[in-house]
Motif scaffolding. Structure first.
Motif, PDB file in Angstrom:
ATOM      1  N   VAL A  52       0.826  -1.225   0.000  1.00 27.54           N
ATOM      2  CA  VAL A  52       0.000   0.000   0.000  1.00 27.54           C
ATOM      3  C   VAL A  52       0.854   1.267   0.000  1.00 27.54           C
ATOM      4  O   VAL A  52       0.385   2.332  -0.368  1.00 27.54           O
ATOM      5  CB  VAL A  52      -0.978   0.083   1.197  1.00 27.54           C
ATOM      6  CG1 VAL A  52      -2.095  -0.927   1.080  1.00 27.54           C
ATOM      7  CG2 VAL A  52      -0.264  -0.051   2.532  1.00 27.54           C
ATOM      8  N   HIS A  53       2.108   1.138   0.422  1.00 24.91           N
ATOM      9  CA  HIS A  53       2.998   2.303   0.478  1.00 24.91           C
ATOM     10  C   HIS A  53       3.938   2.390  -0.725  1.00 24.91           C
ATOM     11  O   HIS A  53       4.884   3.189  -0.716  1.00 24.91           O
ATOM     12  CB  HIS A  53       3.848   2.272   1.748  1.00 24.91           C
ATOM     13  CG  HIS A  53       3.063   2.398   3.017  1.00 24.91           C
ATOM     14  ND1 HIS A  53       2.161   3.415   3.235  1.00 24.91           N
ATOM     15  CD2 HIS A  53       3.031   1.643   4.146  1.00 24.91           C
ATOM     16  CE1 HIS A  53       1.614   3.276   4.434  1.00 24.91           C
ATOM     17  NE2 HIS A  53       2.116   2.205   5.000  1.00 24.91           N
ATOM     18  N   SER A  54       3.695   1.573  -1.765  1.00 27.98           N
ATOM     19  CA  SER A  54       4.687   1.450  -2.847  1.00 27.98           C
ATOM     20  C   SER A  54       4.956   2.762  -3.592  1.00 27.98           C
ATOM     21  O   SER A  54       6.030   2.926  -4.168  1.00 27.98           O
ATOM     22  CB  SER A  54       4.269   0.357  -3.825  1.00 27.98           C
ATOM     23  OG  SER A  54       3.031   0.683  -4.386  1.00 27.98           O
ATOM     24  N   LEU A  85      -4.281  -1.599  20.168  1.00 28.82           N
ATOM     25  CA  LEU A  85      -2.843  -1.766  19.902  1.00 28.82           C
ATOM     26  C   LEU A  85      -2.264  -0.483  19.315  1.00 28.82           C
ATOM     27  O   LEU A  85      -1.158  -0.069  19.679  1.00 28.82           O
ATOM     28  CB  LEU A  85      -2.582  -2.950  18.961  1.00 28.82           C
ATOM     29  CG  LEU A  85      -1.095  -3.171  18.680  1.00 28.82           C
ATOM     30  CD1 LEU A  85      -0.349  -3.631  19.935  1.00 28.82           C
ATOM     31  CD2 LEU A  85      -0.870  -4.162  17.542  1.00 28.82           C
ATOM     32  N   ARG A  86      -3.012   0.169  18.393  1.00 25.60           N
ATOM     33  CA  ARG A  86      -2.523   1.425  17.812  1.00 25.60           C
ATOM     34  C   ARG A  86      -2.276   2.469  18.919  1.00 25.60           C
ATOM     35  O   ARG A  86      -1.318   3.224  18.869  1.00 25.60           O
ATOM     36  CB  ARG A  86      -3.534   1.982  16.793  1.00 25.60           C
ATOM     37  CG  ARG A  86      -3.814   1.049  15.619  1.00 25.60           C
ATOM     38  CD  ARG A  86      -2.721   1.034  14.584  1.00 25.60           C
ATOM     39  NE  ARG A  86      -2.457   2.347  14.029  1.00 25.60           N
ATOM     40  CZ  ARG A  86      -1.578   2.554  13.054  1.00 25.60           C
ATOM     41  NH1 ARG A  86      -0.907   1.544  12.521  1.00 25.60           N
ATOM     42  NH2 ARG A  86      -1.367   3.765  12.592  1.00 25.60           N
ATOM     43  N   LYS A  87      -3.187   2.478  19.902  1.00 24.84           N
ATOM     44  CA  LYS A  87      -3.034   3.414  21.020  1.00 24.84           C
ATOM     45  C   LYS A  87      -1.785   3.084  21.832  1.00 24.84           C
ATOM     46  O   LYS A  87      -1.001   3.961  22.193  1.00 24.84           O
ATOM     47  CB  LYS A  87      -4.282   3.341  21.927  1.00 24.84           C
ATOM     48  CG  LYS A  87      -4.882   4.693  22.238  1.00 24.84           C
ATOM     49  CD  LYS A  87      -6.120   4.570  23.122  1.00 24.84           C
ATOM     50  CE  LYS A  87      -7.338   4.071  22.350  1.00 24.84           C
ATOM     51  NZ  LYS A  87      -8.413   3.548  23.237  1.00 24.84           N
ATOM     52  N   ILE A 115       7.745  -0.999  16.243  1.00 24.44           N
ATOM     53  CA  ILE A 115       6.581  -1.893  16.176  1.00 24.44           C
ATOM     54  C   ILE A 115       5.644  -1.515  15.038  1.00 24.44           C
ATOM     55  O   ILE A 115       5.520  -0.328  14.684  1.00 24.44           O
ATOM     56  CB  ILE A 115       5.837  -1.887  17.539  1.00 24.44           C
ATOM     57  CG1 ILE A 115       4.711  -2.941  17.579  1.00 24.44           C
ATOM     58  CG2 ILE A 115       5.318  -0.488  17.883  1.00 24.44           C
ATOM     59  CD1 ILE A 115       4.154  -3.215  18.972  1.00 24.44           C
ATOM     60  N   HIS A 116       5.013  -2.516  14.456  1.00 28.85           N
ATOM     61  CA  HIS A 116       3.954  -2.325  13.474  1.00 28.85           C
ATOM     62  C   HIS A 116       2.644  -2.822  14.069  1.00 28.85           C
ATOM     63  O   HIS A 116       2.640  -3.783  14.831  1.00 28.85           O
ATOM     64  CB  HIS A 116       4.239  -3.134  12.195  1.00 28.85           C
ATOM     65  CG  HIS A 116       3.033  -3.319  11.332  1.00 28.85           C
ATOM     66  ND1 HIS A 116       2.617  -2.364  10.437  1.00 28.85           N
ATOM     67  CD2 HIS A 116       2.117  -4.317  11.267  1.00 28.85           C
ATOM     68  CE1 HIS A 116       1.499  -2.790   9.842  1.00 28.85           C
ATOM     69  NE2 HIS A 116       1.186  -3.972  10.329  1.00 28.85           N
ATOM     70  N   GLY A 117       1.535  -2.196  13.694  1.00 26.15           N
ATOM     71  CA  GLY A 117       0.213  -2.695  14.065  1.00 26.15           C
ATOM     72  C   GLY A 117      -0.780  -2.438  12.954  1.00 26.15           C
ATOM     73  O   GLY A 117      -0.756  -1.369  12.331  1.00 26.15           O
ATOM     74  N   SER A 118      -1.643  -3.405  12.674  1.00 27.40           N
ATOM     75  CA  SER A 118      -2.667  -3.243  11.629  1.00 27.40           C
ATOM     76  C   SER A 118      -3.540  -2.036  11.925  1.00 27.40           C
ATOM     77  O   SER A 118      -3.813  -1.726  13.089  1.00 27.40           O
ATOM     78  CB  SER A 118      -3.569  -4.476  11.562  1.00 27.40           C
ATOM     79  OG  SER A 118      -2.816  -5.644  11.412  1.00 27.40           O
ATOM     80  N   ASP A 119      -4.018  -1.362  10.853  1.00 26.24           N
ATOM     81  CA  ASP A 119      -4.815  -0.148  11.061  1.00 26.24           C
ATOM     82  C   ASP A 119      -6.304  -0.326  10.799  1.00 26.24           C
ATOM     83  O   ASP A 119      -7.073   0.609  10.981  1.00 26.24           O
ATOM     84  CB  ASP A 119      -4.246   1.017  10.242  1.00 26.24           C
ATOM     85  CG  ASP A 119      -4.191   0.713   8.753  1.00 26.24           C
ATOM     86  OD1 ASP A 119      -4.808  -0.291   8.316  1.00 26.24           O
ATOM     87  OD2 ASP A 119      -3.529   1.473   8.017  1.00 26.24           O
ATOM     88  N   ALA A 120      -6.745  -1.523  10.362  1.00 29.92           N
ATOM     89  CA  ALA A 120      -8.176  -1.759  10.097  1.00 29.92           C
ATOM     90  C   ALA A 120      -8.413  -3.261  10.001  1.00 29.92           C
ATOM     91  O   ALA A 120      -7.461  -4.044   9.879  1.00 29.92           O
ATOM     92  CB  ALA A 120      -8.586  -1.080   8.798  1.00 29.92           C
TER      93      ALA A 120
END
Ligand code: ATP
Ligand code: MG
Length: 138
Positions: A52-54, A85-87, A115-120
């Motif tokens: 998605v960031h390509s 988790l995003r919080k 860290i990475h966390g899913s956004d949706a």
């Protein structure tokens, strides 16, 4: 209702020996660790994960970094897991992250941010499937 999200302890945090402390924060916040493993990914695998960031200017830097050393991908579960988790992670840029968040405590910069966390929900489903097979998710 309980929800699953996907997270990665990124190469910077693994290298610095912060994986255990980050997992402790995650468990303290009430997440159940459904599955976790230690892997190293290729640049091509990082590109697939962050597709998605390509078009973003930092895509090369990001995928280079994510393939620079071992990471801990994991699946986490709790009520409202994705937003919570995003919080707990804090803002992408650790300079803007709130006190007590994982990025405030462990991240060095916007690129190397621990860290990475899913956004949706849809991204969580894609990301869990990218790293884990069904039999690993009991
Ligand atoms: P993540 O998806 O890793 O959980 P995020 O959702 O907080 O992070 P995104 O906008 O999805 O942030 O960006 C993905 C990742 O790309 C960031 O975590 C960061 O490592 C990297 N990134 C974002 N913006 C920049 C930037 N301006 N310069 C360098 N790297 C960046
Ligand atoms: Mg993101």
């Amino acid at each position: 209702m309980s929800q699953r999200t996907f997270s990665i302890i990124k190469p910077d945090a693994v290298k610095k020996g912060h994986a255990g402390a980050i997992l402790a924060e995650i468990e303290k916040a009430g997440f159940k660790i459904v599955s976790i493993k230690k892997v190293s990914i290729s640049k091509a695998q990082a590109e697939g994960f962050y597709y998605v960031h390509s078009e973003r200017p930092f895509f090369g830097e990001l995928t280079e970094f994510m393939s620079s050393g071992p990471i801990f991908p994991m699946v986490l579960e709790k009520e409202n897991a994705i937003a919570d988790l995003r919080k707990l992670m804090g803002a992408t840029d650790p300079a803007k992250a709130e006190e007590g968040t994982i990025r405030k405590q462990f991240a060095a910069s916007i690129g190397e941010n621990a860290i990475h966390g899913s956004d949706a929900e849809e991204t969580a489903a894609f990301e869990i499937g990218y790293f884990f097979a069904g039999y690993e998710l009991k």
